[in-house]
Design a protein around this motif. Structure first.
Motif, PDB file in Angstrom:
ATOM      1  N   ALA A   1       0.829  -1.204   0.000  1.00  0.00           N
ATOM      2  CA  ALA A   1       0.000   0.000   0.000  1.00  0.00           C
ATOM      3  C   ALA A   1       0.862   1.252   0.000  1.00  0.00           C
ATOM      4  O   ALA A   1       0.582   2.231  -0.717  1.00  0.00           O
ATOM      5  CB  ALA A   1      -0.915  -0.014   1.218  1.00  0.00           C
ATOM      6  N   ALA A   2       1.944   1.219   0.824  1.00  0.00           N
ATOM      7  CA  ALA A   2       2.833   2.387   0.881  1.00  0.00           C
ATOM      8  C   ALA A   2       3.547   2.603  -0.444  1.00  0.00           C
ATOM      9  O   ALA A   2       3.658   3.740  -0.931  1.00  0.00           O
ATOM     10  CB  ALA A   2       3.842   2.187   2.011  1.00  0.00           C
ATOM     11  N   LEU A   3       4.021   1.517  -1.055  1.00  0.00           N
ATOM     12  CA  LEU A   3       4.731   1.644  -2.327  1.00  0.00           C
ATOM     13  C   LEU A   3       3.805   2.111  -3.446  1.00  0.00           C
ATOM     14  O   LEU A   3       4.193   2.956  -4.276  1.00  0.00           O
ATOM     15  CB  LEU A   3       5.377   0.306  -2.698  1.00  0.00           C
ATOM     16  CG  LEU A   3       6.541  -0.155  -1.815  1.00  0.00           C
ATOM     17  CD1 LEU A   3       7.017  -1.541  -2.231  1.00  0.00           C
ATOM     18  CD2 LEU A   3       7.695   0.845  -1.891  1.00  0.00           C
ATOM     19  N   LEU A   4       2.585   1.574  -3.491  1.00  0.00           N
ATOM     20  CA  LEU A   4       1.638   1.993  -4.517  1.00  0.00           C
ATOM     21  C   LEU A   4       1.241   3.451  -4.346  1.00  0.00           C
ATOM     22  O   LEU A   4       1.098   4.194  -5.332  1.00  0.00           O
ATOM     23  CB  LEU A   4       0.395   1.099  -4.467  1.00  0.00           C
ATOM     24  CG  LEU A   4       0.570  -0.338  -4.973  1.00  0.00           C
ATOM     25  CD1 LEU A   4      -0.714  -1.136  -4.781  1.00  0.00           C
ATOM     26  CD2 LEU A   4       0.986  -0.357  -6.442  1.00  0.00           C
ATOM     27  N   THR A   5       1.065   3.864  -3.086  1.00  0.00           N
ATOM     28  CA  THR A   5       0.721   5.274  -2.837  1.00  0.00           C
ATOM     29  C   THR A   5       1.861   6.189  -3.237  1.00  0.00           C
ATOM     30  O   THR A   5       1.655   7.247  -3.864  1.00  0.00           O
ATOM     31  CB  THR A   5       0.383   5.477  -1.355  1.00  0.00           C
ATOM     32  OG1 THR A   5      -0.688   4.606  -0.991  1.00  0.00           O
ATOM     33  CG2 THR A   5      -0.036   6.913  -1.086  1.00  0.00           C
TER      34      THR A   5
END
Length: 488
Positions: free
Chosen positions: A344-348
């Protein structure tokens, strides 16, 4: 402005938002499922312990069996009338106490007086071995066979004999052995002890005035096997008892066949003013270990066993499944959650890097860095909450499926050693050699508590914050010049 912009931006990036939400949802669903199954394991184990331990019982006090003296015989011994005629039925009962060395009844009052003890009652566990059958007397007959040869006299000659020594033919014995368990209980306090795990489904239970009455409550399974009903009578060592009630176990098959008043059991077992197990209820369930130490300190020579001690002896598929849910399941949940948060952090962060022109333009229009950060964090929080909602739905569905299927688990209660364990003997009446063979079947459920739901919501918010923090930090570092450089 914030809400309008948030709605528009999430609508433009539906696929990215859905991927983030689904990643968080799978992690949260797994956590809910594992926690629910673990709770079901705990409930199943509690059913096992309560069925053998006694509802409301926090611990038991027993005394280890002393080693037999050299040359002494511990086996059954039956004596029959040698003068009985042929085919006369013989019957004999051998009654033995079980569950460790007998304790003085006065210790029940002493245990009840200890600090932290709410109440204590004594019980005695007996094993009755009944032998029924008959002897058949044999008949002496002479041999009349003409072909039998005898060694001759001097000279070694041989010859035929028309007679011989009488021989006993026929006769023998035909006996059946029936063993069953008897628990002598304190009829003035039936909420604590062996009978507390069962409910009366036919007839009635004991009254406080029946402390020495020749009445009995029998288990449903024993009544079925013997075809007993309320009003039936049976004998134990010549004493006739009347069945006043039939008891059905609350959670599992009871290993006690017959319940009788304590005084009657003491008389049958030749153990006047003796008990084999003292059932104890603590004033505070959180102070059980402290109460255990107090009893062991003030009453020497006794073994105090708590439900925590007994839980360590539970084996079978219940124990295996519990270990898997506790160790493998929880670590797997942590790993999946960590991976979901990272994704989630990487996609954001990746989405922010593709919005250089957008954020640079907003800064050029006067948006401060904190407002840009708040926008990214807000979008991530919404993704997290959507993932939390989906995760809760998936987790509830998985828990419901487990409960609907109700897989059967077996639980076997082993000895706690030294004869001081509890719940092993018949009907939870204290320790005994029968504990090794006490096996029951439990249906697994997966209850979902409000605490688990709250944990899921917390994880969803945490995942959104982690993703938003990383994306917001990157967005806050962008400058209006970055937007101008991105224009082709």
């Amino acid at each position: 402005m914030f809400g309008i912009y948030l709605k528009r931006e999430l609508g433009r990036r539906k696929k990215a938002a859905l991927v983030i939400a689904l990643g968080l949802a799978l992690g949260i669903a797994l956590v809910i499922t594992v926690n629910s199954v673990s709770a079901g394991m705990t409930q199943a184990q509690d059913k096992v312990l309560k069925s053998l331990y006694g509802l409301g019982t926090d611990m038991t006090v027993t005394k280890a069996q002393s080693a037999p003296k050299a040359g002494s015989s511990q086996g059954p011994n039956f004596k029959f009338d040698a003068k009985s005629s042929s085919k006369t039925t013989q019957s004999s009962d051998r009654v033995m106490t079980q569950g460790g060395q007998a304790l003085a009844s006065s210790l029940v009052t002493k245990v009840a007086a200890q600090k932290g003890v709410a109440e204590a009652v004594g019980a005695i566990t007996l094993n009755v071995t009944k032998v029924d059958g008959s002897f058949t007397q044999g008949k002496a007959q002479s041999s009349t066979s003409g072909s039998s040869q005898q060694q001759g006299g001097p000279g070694g000659g041989t010859g035929s004999s028309s007679g011989g020594q009488p021989q006993v033919q026929g006769g023998g014995a035909n006996f059946s052995v029936n063993s069953y368990s008897v628990a002598g209980i304190d009829v003035t306090n039936q909420d604590l002890g062996p009978l507390a795990t069962s409910k009366i489904t036919s007839g009635k239970t004991f009254t406080a005035s029946q402390t020495d009455a020749k009445v009995a409550v029998i288990s449903k399974s024993y009544a079925k096997s013997k075809k007993y009903k309320v009003g039936s009578t049976f004998k134990i060592s010549g004493t006739k008892f009347t069945v006043i009630g039939i008891a059905t176990p609350d959670s599992s098959e009871s290993t006690t066949d017959v319940f009788i008043p304590l005084k009657q059991a003491q008389t049958l077992g030749d153990s006047k003013n003796k008990v084999t197990t003292i059932y104890v209820k603590a004033t505070d369930s959180k102070q059980i270990s402290t109460v255990k130490k107090t009893i062991q300190k003030n009453i020497s020579g006794t073994t105090v066993t708590t439900s925590a001690d007994l839980a360590s002896t539970v084996s079978g598929s219940l124990s295996t499944a519990s270990n898997l849910a506790t160790s493998v399941g929880k670590w797997l949940s942590i790993a999946v959650l960590a991976a979901a948060f990272l994704v989630a952090a990487l996609l954001t962060s990746s989405a922010v890097s593709r919005r250089v022109r957008e954020f640079g333009t907003l800064k050029a229009l006067g948006w401060p860095s904190r407002k840009v950060t708040r926008q990214v964090v807000g979008e991530s929080m919404v993704n997290g909450l959507i993932g939390g909602g989906l995760g809760i739905a998936l987790g509830l569905a998985a828990a419901y499926a487990v409960t609907a299927i109700s897989p059967k688990l077996t639980a076997q209660l082993g000895n706690t050693g030294g004869g001081g364990g509890m719940g092993g003997g018949p009907g939870g009446g204290g320790p005994g050699q029968q504990s090794a063979s006490s096996t029951m079947e439990i249906a697994l459920s997966a209850p979902v508590s409000l605490t688990t739901i709250a944990l899921a919501v917390g994880l969803a918010v945490t995942g959104g914050l982690i993703a938003g923090a990383m994306g917001g930090w990157r967005a806050s570092r962008m400058r209006p010049a970055d937007a101008l450089r991105s224009v082709s």
